[in-house]
Enzyme design. Structure first.
Site, PDB file in Angstrom:
ATOM      1  N   GLU A   1       0.810  -1.219   0.000  1.00  0.00           N
ATOM      2  CA  GLU A   1       0.000   0.000   0.000  1.00  0.00           C
ATOM      3  C   GLU A   1       0.844   1.270   0.000  1.00  0.00           C
ATOM      4  O   GLU A   1       0.446   2.300   0.563  1.00  0.00           O
ATOM      5  CB  GLU A   1      -0.964   0.001   1.199  1.00  0.00           C
ATOM      6  CG  GLU A   1      -1.932  -1.166   1.203  1.00  0.00           C
ATOM      7  CD  GLU A   1      -3.001  -1.059   2.284  1.00  0.00           C
ATOM      8  OE1 GLU A   1      -2.947  -0.090   3.063  1.00  0.00           O
ATOM      9  OE2 GLU A   1      -3.890  -1.927   2.325  1.00  0.00           O
TER      10      GLU A   1
ATOM     11  N   GLU B   1      -4.833  -9.400   1.157  1.00  0.00           N
ATOM     12  CA  GLU B   1      -5.633  -9.303   2.373  1.00  0.00           C
ATOM     13  C   GLU B   1      -7.099  -9.332   1.955  1.00  0.00           C
ATOM     14  O   GLU B   1      -7.479  -8.697   0.978  1.00  0.00           O
ATOM     15  CB  GLU B   1      -5.378  -8.001   3.141  1.00  0.00           C
ATOM     16  CG  GLU B   1      -3.994  -7.823   3.715  1.00  0.00           C
ATOM     17  CD  GLU B   1      -3.815  -6.446   4.386  1.00  0.00           C
ATOM     18  OE1 GLU B   1      -4.827  -5.706   4.498  1.00  0.00           O
ATOM     19  OE2 GLU B   1      -2.686  -6.118   4.775  1.00  0.00           O
TER      20      GLU B   1
END
Length: 487
Positions: A160, A266
């Site tokens: 990220e 995730e």
């Protein structure tokens, strides 16, 4: 012993380093002459204590407490998972026992090379200032520490880092490609096998496709593209969402042109608890099965954010939560396509084109003028980073139960919590491989006049060696040649 455990142990016998072909992970067959099979990730994210608890000065991390690894390997086997992701590990520590436990238990590893400490990550607020030889030396030492473990599926170059805060989507992307280039060049120069390098993308519907397009394309063969792409996705919430409302239908259509493996790095929205994980059967291994290659549930241990499937108690015992049994049921019942390696095409990599990416997201920094390596980074690639510890599997580790107790969802002790192992001697090697010795012997045979054609099977090679004896090689020489060909 339960039937599910027996089946799992059988699968673990083929725990050989995974390979990439087109947009799929491939698990090679135990016999190198047989077709491999497409590998779907049934995984979980694993960072006991949370990433914020990591501190390199303490001399411990998620892979240094062997008793915890025995404990959790048993739980992994009960969940039916085949892969775990770990976010923060110290490359200077010895991880041999824990990694061997997971390897022999049939668990592959996806590892983040970064952590939150100074000099151990690319700072999205200052990518130019933090992309340097000091940071890359950390990354290279991390690779050194884990490169010899055959169950390392791949390395994440970042998590990220590219997002829509400030101007990060504009300034960061080219530095991610630079880090991946350096990692892949280091692996090529300093590892005895190719280890895939990928990226874990933020849960941002506007950015995900642009990020994938930017990272997967071929930039003049500069090695900077991702080998696989992870997406952190929390769009499907148990008991609330479905294929359309979650946006999985859009995800499926917009990312279907990927040329590299896709996975959820995730997933597991917890808006409604306990989670039923219906996105696994109805989404990930349902409609997405021909676009994605599985994923990793966030997360194993219960932390402040309440995503865990087990509670780690003060005495280091664990207690299964309701989420554990729900996830166990979903992974057990999940049906994935059975695809052979020969059925997978090697997709042609797209040539990088900035306009394609900015058409998707106008604020994306689709700059393919990748930052150059410093001279110090080049030196490290050429000469090695001299990591403090280079790991290797333990040959004689016997399966056992942990000294830490395991409790089921009703808080009853699981007395039989013993990890099961496949045959250690077969776990990481293939049969039927033509060795370099055999190849050299074939060359020798050709040099002395044999007209036999090359063969990949030991049986044919033996016949060829027998033919060589008729053209003037001594009995001893022929016998040596036959034995070489059979190795």
């Amino acid at each position: 012993m339960k039937l599910s455990t027996l089946l799992f142990s059988t699968l673990a016998a083929a725990l050989i380093p995974l390979e990439l072909k087109g947009k799929r992970f491939i698990r090679p067959s135990v016999d190198a002459q047989e077709d491999g099979e497409v590998f779907f990730i049934k995984g979980i994210d694993y960072q006991p204590g949370g990433s914020s608890a990591y501190d390199s000065s303490k001399g411990v991390d998620a892979f240094t407490d062997a008793e915890a690894c025995w404990r959790d390997a048993y739980a992994f086997q009960q969940l039916g998972i085949n892969t775990v992701r770990v976010y923060s590990l110290n490359p200077d520590l010895n991880h041999d026992e824990c990694v061997t436990i997971f390897n022999n238990a049939g668990i592959y590893l996806l590892l983040d090379v970064n952590n939150g400490e100074y000099g151990a990550n690319l700072n999205r607020a200052d990518p130019q200032g933090t992309y340097n030889a000091y940071y890359m030396s950390h990354v290279f030492k991390f690779i050194d520490s884990f490169k010899n473990y055959p169950n390392v599926l791949g390395f994440f170059s970042g998590n990220e880092v590219i997002n829509d805060d400030s101007n990060y989507a504009e300034t960061v992307p080219k530095y991610i490609r630079a880090v991946q280039r350096d990692m892949k060049q280091y692996i090529a120069k300093n590892s005895n096998r190719t280890i895939p390098v990928g990226y874990s993308s933020a849960d941002n519907t506007d950015l995900r496709r642009a990020t994938l397009e930017y990272l997967q394309c071929n930039n003049n063969d500069d090695d900077s593209q991702s080998d696989f792409f992870g997406l952190n996705s929390y769009q499907w919430c148990s008991g609330i969402s479905d294929w359309q409302s979650s946006g999985y239908d859009v995800l499926n259509s917009t990312l279907s042109n990927a040329t590299i493996p896709l996975l959820f790095s995730e997933f597991g929205c917890n808006t409604k608890s306990p989670r039923t994980f219906d996105e696994i059967s109805d989404g990930l291994f349902g409609g997405l099965a021909y676009t994605f290659s599985g994923g990793l549930v966030y997360e194993y241990s219960e932390e402040a954010s309440n995503y865990g499937v087990v509670e780690i108690n003060d005495d280091y015992s664990i207690t299964y939560l309701t989420d554990f049994t729900n996830l166990q049921s979903q992974y057990k019942d999940a049906s994935t396509p059975v695809l052979k390696s020969s059925q997978v095409t090697n997709d042609t990599k797209h040539t990088c084109d900035s306009s394609i990416i900015t058409d998707i997201y106008s604020g994306f920094g689709a700059d393919f003028d990748i930052p150059e390596q410093s001279n110090d980074t080049k030196w490290l690639i050429d000469n090695g980073a001299s990591g403090a510890y280079i790991g290797s599997l333990i040959d004689d580790l016997s399966p056992r139960k942990s000294n830490y107790t395991v409790y089921d969802v009703s808080s009853n002790e699981v007395s039989s919590a013993t990890v099961t192992f496949a045959d250690v001697d077969k776990a990481n090697t293939q049969t039927g491989v033509v060795s370099s010795t055999a190849a050299a012997a074939t060359t020798t045979a050709a040099a002395v006049g044999t007209t036999a054609t090359a063969s990949t099977s030991a049986k044919t090679s033996s016949s060829k060696a027998a033919g060589v004896a008729n053209v003037g090689i001594s009995f001893t020489g022929a016998l040596s040649l036959i034995l070489a060909l059979l190795i």
